[in-house]
Design a protein around this motif. Sequence first.
Motif, PDB file in Angstrom:
ATOM      1  N   ASP A  18       0.821  -1.220   0.000  1.00 40.68           N
ATOM      2  CA  ASP A  18       0.000   0.000   0.000  1.00 40.68           C
ATOM      3  C   ASP A  18       0.851   1.264   0.000  1.00 40.68           C
ATOM      4  O   ASP A  18       0.484   2.262  -0.612  1.00 40.68           O
ATOM      5  CB  ASP A  18      -0.920   0.031   1.228  1.00 40.68           C
ATOM      6  CG  ASP A  18      -1.994  -1.034   1.197  1.00 40.68           C
ATOM      7  OD1 ASP A  18      -2.090  -1.777   0.198  1.00 40.68           O
ATOM      8  OD2 ASP A  18      -2.743  -1.118   2.186  1.00 40.68           O
ATOM      9  N   ASP A  19       1.979   1.238   0.711  1.00 40.76           N
ATOM     10  CA  ASP A  19       2.795   2.445   0.855  1.00 40.76           C
ATOM     11  C   ASP A  19       3.776   2.658  -0.300  1.00 40.76           C
ATOM     12  O   ASP A  19       4.470   3.662  -0.353  1.00 40.76           O
ATOM     13  CB  ASP A  19       3.539   2.444   2.191  1.00 40.76           C
ATOM     14  CG  ASP A  19       4.482   1.267   2.356  1.00 40.76           C
ATOM     15  OD1 ASP A  19       4.455   0.338   1.521  1.00 40.76           O
ATOM     16  OD2 ASP A  19       5.256   1.269   3.329  1.00 40.76           O
ATOM     17  N   ASN A  20       3.812   1.745  -1.254  1.00 42.16           N
ATOM     18  CA  ASN A  20       4.662   1.899  -2.434  1.00 42.16           C
ATOM     19  C   ASN A  20       3.928   2.786  -3.432  1.00 42.16           C
ATOM     20  O   ASN A  20       2.877   2.418  -3.951  1.00 42.16           O
ATOM     21  CB  ASN A  20       4.953   0.525  -3.045  1.00 42.16           C
ATOM     22  CG  ASN A  20       5.857   0.597  -4.259  1.00 42.16           C
ATOM     23  OD1 ASN A  20       5.944   1.606  -4.934  1.00 42.16           O
ATOM     24  ND2 ASN A  20       6.528  -0.499  -4.548  1.00 42.16           N
ATOM     25  N   THR A  21       4.488   3.950  -3.708  1.00 43.28           N
ATOM     26  CA  THR A  21       3.848   4.902  -4.625  1.00 43.28           C
ATOM     27  C   THR A  21       4.509   4.936  -6.001  1.00 43.28           C
ATOM     28  O   THR A  21       4.108   5.713  -6.858  1.00 43.28           O
ATOM     29  CB  THR A  21       3.855   6.319  -4.022  1.00 43.28           C
ATOM     30  OG1 THR A  21       5.213   6.710  -3.787  1.00 43.28           O
ATOM     31  CG2 THR A  21       3.070   6.371  -2.716  1.00 43.28           C
ATOM     32  N   GLU A  22       5.474   4.069  -6.210  1.00 44.12           N
ATOM     33  CA  GLU A  22       6.248   4.071  -7.450  1.00 44.12           C
ATOM     34  C   GLU A  22       5.380   3.890  -8.693  1.00 44.12           C
ATOM     35  O   GLU A  22       5.659   4.466  -9.749  1.00 44.12           O
ATOM     36  CB  GLU A  22       7.292   2.952  -7.381  1.00 44.12           C
ATOM     37  CG  GLU A  22       8.168   2.835  -8.599  1.00 44.12           C
ATOM     38  CD  GLU A  22       9.207   1.728  -8.475  1.00 44.12           C
ATOM     39  OE1 GLU A  22       9.933   1.534  -9.463  1.00 44.12           O
ATOM     40  OE2 GLU A  22       9.281   1.055  -7.435  1.00 44.12           O
ATOM     41  N   PHE A  23       4.325   3.096  -8.585  1.00 39.74           N
ATOM     42  CA  PHE A  23       3.505   2.778  -9.753  1.00 39.74           C
ATOM     43  C   PHE A  23       2.141   3.461  -9.730  1.00 39.74           C
ATOM     44  O   PHE A  23       1.285   3.142 -10.567  1.00 39.74           O
ATOM     45  CB  PHE A  23       3.302   1.258  -9.836  1.00 39.74           C
ATOM     46  CG  PHE A  23       4.590   0.484  -9.871  1.00 39.74           C
ATOM     47  CD1 PHE A  23       5.423   0.549 -10.978  1.00 39.74           C
ATOM     48  CD2 PHE A  23       4.971  -0.281  -8.788  1.00 39.74           C
ATOM     49  CE1 PHE A  23       6.615  -0.151 -11.013  1.00 39.74           C
ATOM     50  CE2 PHE A  23       6.167  -0.991  -8.809  1.00 39.74           C
ATOM     51  CZ  PHE A  23       6.989  -0.929  -9.920  1.00 39.74           C
ATOM     52  N   ASP A  24       1.909   4.383  -8.810  1.00 41.15           N
ATOM     53  CA  ASP A  24       0.597   5.003  -8.675  1.00 41.15           C
ATOM     54  C   ASP A  24       0.117   5.667  -9.953  1.00 41.15           C
ATOM     55  O   ASP A  24      -1.056   5.556 -10.318  1.00 41.15           O
ATOM     56  CB  ASP A  24       0.579   6.016  -7.521  1.00 41.15           C
ATOM     57  CG  ASP A  24       0.557   5.365  -6.166  1.00 41.15           C
ATOM     58  OD1 ASP A  24       0.668   4.114  -6.080  1.00 41.15           O
ATOM     59  OD2 ASP A  24       0.441   6.098  -5.161  1.00 41.15           O
ATOM     60  N   GLY A  25       1.005   6.355 -10.649  1.00 40.64           N
ATOM     61  CA  GLY A  25       0.614   7.052 -11.874  1.00 40.64           C
ATOM     62  C   GLY A  25       0.125   6.107 -12.947  1.00 40.64           C
ATOM     63  O   GLY A  25      -0.958   6.285 -13.510  1.00 40.64           O
ATOM     64  N   VAL A  26       0.903   5.074 -13.226  1.00 43.49           N
ATOM     65  CA  VAL A  26       0.526   4.132 -14.282  1.00 43.49           C
ATOM     66  C   VAL A  26      -0.683   3.294 -13.860  1.00 43.49           C
ATOM     67  O   VAL A  26      -1.551   3.007 -14.689  1.00 43.49           O
ATOM     68  CB  VAL A  26       1.731   3.251 -14.700  1.00 43.49           C
ATOM     69  CG1 VAL A  26       2.117   2.266 -13.625  1.00 43.49           C
ATOM     70  CG2 VAL A  26       1.454   2.542 -16.008  1.00 43.49           C
ATOM     71  N   LEU A  27      -0.771   2.923 -12.589  1.00 36.50           N
ATOM     72  CA  LEU A  27      -1.949   2.183 -12.119  1.00 36.50           C
ATOM     73  C   LEU A  27      -3.203   3.044 -12.224  1.00 36.50           C
ATOM     74  O   LEU A  27      -4.258   2.551 -12.635  1.00 36.50           O
ATOM     75  CB  LEU A  27      -1.751   1.701 -10.680  1.00 36.50           C
ATOM     76  CG  LEU A  27      -0.773   0.551 -10.489  1.00 36.50           C
ATOM     77  CD1 LEU A  27      -0.527   0.305  -9.003  1.00 36.50           C
ATOM     78  CD2 LEU A  27      -1.271  -0.706 -11.168  1.00 36.50           C
ATOM     79  N   SER A  28      -3.101   4.321 -11.888  1.00 33.54           N
ATOM     80  CA  SER A  28      -4.254   5.222 -11.978  1.00 33.54           C
ATOM     81  C   SER A  28      -4.731   5.353 -13.426  1.00 33.54           C
ATOM     82  O   SER A  28      -5.942   5.388 -13.681  1.00 33.54           O
ATOM     83  CB  SER A  28      -3.905   6.603 -11.406  1.00 33.54           C
ATOM     84  OG  SER A  28      -3.683   6.509 -10.020  1.00 33.54           O
ATOM     85  N   GLN A  29      -3.791   5.411 -14.363  1.00 37.06           N
ATOM     86  CA  GLN A  29      -4.164   5.469 -15.780  1.00 37.06           C
ATOM     87  C   GLN A  29      -4.908   4.206 -16.193  1.00 37.06           C
ATOM     88  O   GLN A  29      -5.920   4.265 -16.895  1.00 37.06           O
ATOM     89  CB  GLN A  29      -2.920   5.638 -16.656  1.00 37.06           C
ATOM     90  CG  GLN A  29      -2.285   6.992 -16.546  1.00 37.06           C
ATOM     91  CD  GLN A  29      -0.972   7.060 -17.308  1.00 37.06           C
ATOM     92  OE1 GLN A  29      -0.363   6.039 -17.636  1.00 37.06           O
ATOM     93  NE2 GLN A  29      -0.524   8.270 -17.590  1.00 37.06           N
TER      94      GLN A  29
END
Length: 91
Positions: A18-29
């Motif tokens: 949950d605390d890993n934000t590395e892929f947040d952008g691509v996952l959100s897309q």
Amino acid sequence: MSSADVLVECKRGMDIPDDNTEFDGVLSQKIMIVKAFARGAGVSDAMLADDLGIGMIVLGVSDLWNQESGEVKFSSAFQLFLNQLAIRSRG
């Protein structure tokens, strides 16, 4: 369910902490793409917020995550849940 909550559910479904934000952008897309695809198939926003809807989104994001560049193919499980949600949305 908020967009942030859906993102967390996708991370959990894909075994990303949950605390890993590395892929947040691509996952959100990918979340936006799956939701738009589902809406185009007739799934209502209410059904997208349902437990089955969240599961379908997670499955669709996972399907997109595992694709080769330039290739899009949703799994048969995703298609099954998409169809169920579209039918329920009409009722």
